[in-house]
Design a protein around this motif. Structure first.
Motif, short mmCIF file in Angstrom:
data_model
loop_
_atom_site.label_atom_id
_atom_site.label_comp_id
_atom_site.label_asym_id
_atom_site.label_seq_id
_atom_site.Cartn_x
_atom_site.Cartn_y
_atom_site.Cartn_z
N LEU A 91 -4.39 -0.27 -9.37
CA LEU A 91 -5.58 0.54 -9.07
C LEU A 91 -6.86 -0.29 -9.13
O LEU A 91 -7.93 0.21 -8.80
N THR A 92 -6.75 -1.53 -9.57
CA THR A 92 -7.92 -2.38 -9.80
C THR A 92 -8.20 -3.23 -8.57
O THR A 92 -7.31 -3.87 -8.03
N ARG A 93 -9.43 -3.22 -8.14
CA ARG A 93 -9.86 -4.10 -7.06
C ARG A 93 -10.86 -5.07 -7.66
O ARG A 93 -11.83 -4.66 -8.30
N LEU A 94 -10.62 -6.35 -7.44
CA LEU A 94 -11.48 -7.39 -7.99
C LEU A 94 -12.15 -8.14 -6.85
O LEU A 94 -11.62 -8.22 -5.75
N GLY A 95 -13.32 -8.69 -7.14
CA GLY A 95 -14.02 -9.48 -6.15
C GLY A 95 -15.46 -9.03 -5.98
O GLY A 95 -16.02 -8.34 -6.84
N TYR A 96 -16.02 -9.42 -4.84
CA TYR A 96 -17.44 -9.18 -4.55
C TYR A 96 -17.63 -7.97 -3.66
O TYR A 96 -16.89 -7.76 -2.70
N THR A 97 -18.66 -7.19 -3.95
CA THR A 97 -19.05 -6.05 -3.15
C THR A 97 -20.56 -5.86 -3.37
O THR A 97 -21.22 -6.74 -3.93
N GLU A 98 -21.10 -4.74 -2.96
CA GLU A 98 -22.51 -4.45 -3.22
C GLU A 98 -22.73 -2.95 -3.26
O GLU A 98 -21.89 -2.17 -2.79
N VAL A 99 -23.87 -2.56 -3.82
CA VAL A 99 -24.25 -1.14 -3.86
C VAL A 99 -24.78 -0.76 -2.49
O VAL A 99 -25.72 -1.38 -1.98
N ILE A 100 -24.15 0.27 -1.87
CA ILE A 100 -24.58 0.71 -0.53
C ILE A 100 -25.20 2.10 -0.54
O ILE A 100 -25.80 2.50 0.45
N ASP A 101 -25.04 2.84 -1.65
CA ASP A 101 -25.62 4.18 -1.73
C ASP A 101 -25.71 4.57 -3.20
O ASP A 101 -25.01 4.01 -4.05
N LYS A 102 -26.58 5.52 -3.49
CA LYS A 102 -26.78 6.03 -4.85
C LYS A 102 -26.92 7.54 -4.77
O LYS A 102 -27.61 8.04 -3.89
N LYS A 103 -26.25 8.24 -5.70
CA LYS A 103 -26.37 9.70 -5.69
C LYS A 103 -26.50 10.25 -7.11
O LYS A 103 -25.77 9.84 -8.01
N VAL A 104 -27.43 11.20 -7.26
CA VAL A 104 -27.57 11.96 -8.50
C VAL A 104 -26.69 13.20 -8.33
O VAL A 104 -26.67 13.81 -7.26
N ALA A 105 -25.96 13.56 -9.38
CA ALA A 105 -25.04 14.71 -9.36
C ALA A 105 -24.11 14.64 -8.15
O ALA A 105 -24.06 15.57 -7.34
N PRO A 106 -23.37 13.53 -8.02
CA PRO A 106 -22.51 13.39 -6.85
C PRO A 106 -21.33 14.36 -6.87
O PRO A 106 -20.79 14.66 -7.93
N GLY A 107 -20.95 14.83 -5.71
CA GLY A 107 -19.71 15.60 -5.59
C GLY A 107 -18.54 14.64 -5.59
O GLY A 107 -18.70 13.44 -5.35
N TRP A 108 -17.34 15.16 -5.85
CA TRP A 108 -16.16 14.30 -5.92
C TRP A 108 -14.96 14.97 -5.27
O TRP A 108 -14.71 16.15 -5.44
N GLY A 109 -14.25 14.17 -4.51
CA GLY A 109 -12.97 14.58 -3.95
C GLY A 109 -11.96 13.47 -4.18
O GLY A 109 -12.30 12.30 -4.03
N PRO A 110 -10.74 13.80 -4.57
CA PRO A 110 -9.75 12.76 -4.81
C PRO A 110 -9.38 12.02 -3.52
O PRO A 110 -9.43 12.59 -2.44
N THR A 111 -9.02 10.77 -3.67
CA THR A 111 -8.57 9.97 -2.53
C THR A 111 -7.18 10.45 -2.11
O THR A 111 -6.50 11.12 -2.89
#
Length: 189
Positions: A91-111
């Protein structure tokens, strides 16, 4: 024994432990030789220069082994936060990425893979719902489905407990959220 004598005895005991720790730091930091892991902090701070060429808009460095996040702002200020990390290596992903969005009180749906493992989970939970695993704030990464987010379940912090994301206490993700612009560099190691 009266209160004063108990206090002195406790002080002597505590100061004796401190003296032992100073005289023999290997005792304090050692793992057990008998194969039993002791509760010794594994966090060793990283230098951002060992992972990135420039500090840019800022850096988030999540160490999944020690379960800590280091956050550098563009002006070089660094803070650390304890985290939850993925349950398993798959379940772990390692490496480089970046922040592309920010949300307050985000909704959630399972993958889709979460729903395969847990078909009884709801398809979606609104932001602000106490059952929402994303907590109060979320930083969305360029990797699909991966986030750095808060959690309603504070027992998860410091443990392998997520389905791939990095979790922080809600109060701490709020602080990180406020200091993290979109485009902040991220590395999970």
């Amino acid at each position: 024994m009266n209160k004063k004598m108990q206090l002195l005895s406790r002080r002597n005991f505590v100061s004796g432990i401190g003296a032992t720790a100073l005289a023999a730091p290997s005792i304090v930091n050692a793992q057990a030789l008998d194969g039993v892991t002791r509760n010794v902090a594994a966090f060793r701070p990283h230098q951002w220069q060992d992972h990135f060429e420039t500090i840019g808009k800022g850096i988030l460095l999540a160490d999944t082994g020690s379960r800590f996040l280091q956050h550098w702002t563009a002006d070089g200020e660094m803070r650390t936060y304890p985290t939850s990390v993925p349950l398993s290596e798959d379940l772990t992903r390692l490496g480089y990425t970046e922040v592309i969005d920010k949300k307050v009180a985000p909704g959630w749906g399972p993958t889709p893979s979460m729903l395969e493992r847990n078909p009884d989970w709801p398809a979606y939970i609104q932001g602000g719902d106490p059952r929402n695993p994303l907590g109060s704030h979320a930083l969305y990464l360029s990797w699909q489905y991966y986030r750095i987010h808060g959690t309603q379940d504070t027992r998860k912090i410091g443990r392998k407990s997520s389905n791939g994301c990095i979790g922080l206490f809600n109060e701490q993700i709020e602080e990180v959220f406020g200091r993290t612009p979109i485009g902040t560099q991220v590395k999970l190691l």
